[in-house]
Structures are given as C-alpha cells and as structure tokens.
Design an enzyme around this catalytic site. Structure first.
Site, PDB file in Angstrom:
ATOM      1  N   GLU A  19       0.848  -1.189   0.000  1.00  0.00           N
ATOM      2  CA  GLU A  19       0.000   0.000   0.000  1.00  0.00           C
ATOM      3  C   GLU A  19       0.883   1.237   0.000  1.00  0.00           C
ATOM      4  O   GLU A  19       1.937   1.255   0.648  1.00  0.00           O
ATOM      5  CB  GLU A  19      -0.907   0.006   1.230  1.00  0.00           C
ATOM      6  CG  GLU A  19      -1.881  -1.156   1.238  1.00  0.00           C
ATOM      7  CD  GLU A  19      -2.606  -1.313   2.568  1.00  0.00           C
ATOM      8  OE1 GLU A  19      -3.687  -1.915   2.562  1.00  0.00           O
ATOM      9  OE2 GLU A  19      -2.074  -0.841   3.597  1.00  0.00           O
ATOM     10  N   ASP A  55      -4.654  -8.494   5.463  1.00  0.00           N
ATOM     11  CA  ASP A  55      -5.591  -9.433   4.855  1.00  0.00           C
ATOM     12  C   ASP A  55      -5.025 -10.848   4.749  1.00  0.00           C
ATOM     13  O   ASP A  55      -5.771 -11.821   4.859  1.00  0.00           O
ATOM     14  CB  ASP A  55      -5.988  -8.968   3.452  1.00  0.00           C
ATOM     15  CG  ASP A  55      -6.960  -7.806   3.485  1.00  0.00           C
ATOM     16  OD1 ASP A  55      -7.363  -7.395   4.592  1.00  0.00           O
ATOM     17  OD2 ASP A  55      -7.317  -7.299   2.407  1.00  0.00           O
TER      18      ASP A  55
END
Length: 399
Positions: A152, A168
């Site tokens: 990210e 995740d």
C-alpha cells in the site's frame, strides 16, 4: 460470482482512510520539499522463482477522486464505468523483472496499492461503484489460486508512505524502501532467513485451529495464510478462539479501571474504562461518558471493526484503536494503562492473535502490519519520507 466481492471496492473513502492511517505515523516534510508528480520505483526480483512477474499500480487520485491505474511511466488512467455484474477491467499489468533482475517504473501521486503476481495475471473487475479487489477468502474468487501480494502507498505533496501489509493475508514476501534526499535508504518488511516457510510451519503447529489459515494450491504451492479475521468469517478458525481472553478482560475491568491515553503527544488526554451491565463505558477526566463498547467477539477484535469500530474522530476512534491493539497483542490484562507499546509484553497470553505473533517474530526488524492498528506504538512495517527520491519494492525469497 464476482458480485459478492463488491465489499472489496477501493473507493475514495477507503483511500482517504488509508491516507489518514498512514499520516498518523508520518512526520512533517521539509518546508521547501517539492514532491514531483511521479517518483521512480525500483522493483527487484530476488524471489528465486522462474515464472513471469506482473505488476500493477492501482488507486485513487487524491486530486480528482478518480479511481484508476498507472502505466510504467506513471501516467494515470481512470477506469471506465463498471457494471452489475462486474465487467473485466482493462489490462493494467506491467511486465515485472525476471528472477535476479530489476526494473524501474514510475508511480504517481495517488493512494492505493502496488500488486504483483507470479506466473499469471490477476483478474480485476469493475462494478458500478468501482474496482473489485481480489478477495481470496471467497472460494469463487478468480484470483484464489494465483500467488500474489500487494503493498500500500500514498504519494502526495507531503511525501511518500509505503508499507508492507499482512492485514488481509500473509503471502509472497517482499520488502519496501525509500531513498531520502541525503542518499540514505530506509527499508522494512524483510523476513529473517527461512522466515517465509517458518510462518506457515508455526501456524500449522499452533493448537486451536490456526493451521486452517494456510492455503495450498493443488500443485503443492503454499499460496498464503489468511488473516484470522477472514479465517473466522469462513469457518477456518473457530469463532470462539478469543472468547476466553475477552471474557477475562471484561471480568477484570468490572472491578478495575482501564486507563487509555491514545495520543503519544498528549499524555494528559486520558479516558477511563469500566464494565457495567456488560458494557465498557469510557469517561473523560470530568467523569462524563464519552463512548461505550459492547463486549467484542473474535471478528471485532481481529478486524478492528464492528463492536470495535474506529471512526475517524478524536475520541471513540483513538480509544478503539488502543483497545484493538491491546486485544490482538493480549496486553489488556497485564497492563491497565494502555497503549502498552513495549513489544516485549506482546502476545504473552496463551489466547492471542497468533497470526500476528508469528509474523512479527519472523520479521528481521520485528515490524509488520499484521492487523489494522499494528501502528499503535509504531510497530508497523512502513517507510516514509517527505522528499522521496526513489521507492523500492523487493520480491524476497519464498523460503
């Protein structure tokens, strides 16, 4: 099939949330820093795998709010309109470096993700609300049997925030870095030697169903370990896995006060929690109730959501972040003053987030984003600079 995955849309709101989370650990850039519209990203393939690598830069423009993708030159392209059911997205893949090689691309100012996959391109779709992200906890997801991962990042006028994330899933390993104006390079996210397989081995050996997090492809390739949130949601991990610890926390703070000081730079801003009637009420220094929490379940703890929702405000959100970190790290019983930011105190209870424990233990610098608020106390795997000269993404060995 894919319509069920629309909860994975990367919306402008999600991008803003990511940006806000990253800013909490960033520092102010130099006043005269001028961040260019794109910066170079050097991708190095040290994976030892021979398959082709595909790279994607996807995200939301913080200027226009448009969702889209960037090509290798850093040019942003808005996604076309999607459909219901979701329609195939344009091929946004960039050929990555071969094993032992490097390739430099450019990344633009946006908030989003840099995906990479081995051997096969990822299947992205567009719904009416935007891009559908892969959701491999869903057995019908077309990307479920692909080995892939993502980083990210946010790049804007204040600089670069780039992380490695396991929120995740834990999968194909990589590390990230940034070169500063003085030439120094800061890196994070690298596993210890042998750490990749060691994570899976440790999860399989952990009693209580934690081995159910590990996903293996039919050819024997270990693809990932799902986060405990998704493992609970899919039944791979018992929904009662955290109940004993949660119950003990609620029992203790029926007779003891939990003190939360959520802002490191505001030590006198404190909130006081006590359980009454099954609810934990927090009061401020004046004795007024400012927010309350129902007893959470494992999903709320692992996901830092639902009964531990953390809105982007100055009271409930910061308290919830602190509670979430305390539950995942199992420090709420050992310390009535939170947050406890000493990693030596983390994961000491038998009932804890063993996924996060195992991952942090195998990281070379101990840093990871193993749950949403792993940045409480600065234990996250993040690099930041207000005047970035170059970013780095290194695909590390799968061993």
């Amino acid at each position: 099939m894919l319509a069920s995955l629309t909860h994975r849309l990367l919306t402008a709101a999600a991008a803003a949330t990511l940006l806000g989370a990253l800013f909490t650990v960033g520092s102010a850039p130099a006043a005269d820093a001028a961040v260019p519209e794109t910066i170079p990203l050097q991708i190095t393939n040290n994976s030892g795998r021979g398959e082709p690598v595909y790279v994607y830069t996807l995200g939301t423009s913080l200027t226009t709010g448009q969702q889209g993708w960037a090509d290798a030159d850093g040019t942003f392209h808005a996604w076309p309109a999607g459909g219901n059911p979701p329609t195939p997205a344009p091929d946004a893949s960039i050929p990555g470096p071969a094993a032992g090689q490097s390739r430099t691309i450019r990344i633009p100012k946006l908030s989003g993700r840099i995906y990479f996959s081995y051997g096969q391109k990822l299947d992205f779709r567009l719904a009416t609300g935007g891009l559908v992200q892969p959701a491999v906890q869903n057995p019908s997801d077309p990307n479920r049997n692909i080995l892939f991962n993502w980083s990210e990042y946010t790049l804007n006028d204040a600089g670069l925030w780039l992380n490695s994330t396991q929120v995740d899933m834990f999968s194909a390993p990589y590390s990230v870095g940034v070169q500063r104006a003085d030439g120094q390079v800061s890196t994070t996210g690298r596993l210890k030697a042998g750490g990749y397989n060691a994570v899976f081995d440790a999860l399989r050996a952990q009693p209580g169903g934690w081995g159910g997090l590990v996903h293996t492809r039919s050819d024997g390739t270990v693809l990932r370990a799902l986060s405990p949130l998704y493992a609970v949601e899919t039944g791979a991990l018992p929904a009662t896995v955290m109940n004993d610890y949660i119950d003990r926390v609620w029992q203790r703070y029926a007779t003891t006060t939990l003190t939360v000081a959520p802002f490191a730079d505001q030590p006198n801003t404190r909130y006081f929690g006590r359980v009454s009637g099954g609810v934990m009420n927090f009061t401020n220094s004046s004795g007024a109730v400012v927010t309350s929490f129902q007893k959470p379940d494992a999903s709320s703890v692992f996901g830092c959501h639902r009964l531990l929702d953390a809105p982007n405000d100055q009271v409930r959100g910061p308290i919830s972040r602190t509670l979430c970190a305390g539950f995942n790290r199992s420090t709420l019983l050992s310390n009535a003053n939170q947050p406890d930011t000493s990693s030596a105190n983390f994961y000491q209870d038998g009932v804890t987030n063993h996924y996060a424990r195992v991952i942090h233990d195998r990281m070379a610098d101990g840093k990871a984003y193993a749950f949403a608020f792993d940045d409480v106390g600065h234990h996250e795997s993040l690099v930041h600079d207000g005047d970035p000269q170059q970013a780095y993404l290194t695909l590390d060995p799968l061993s």
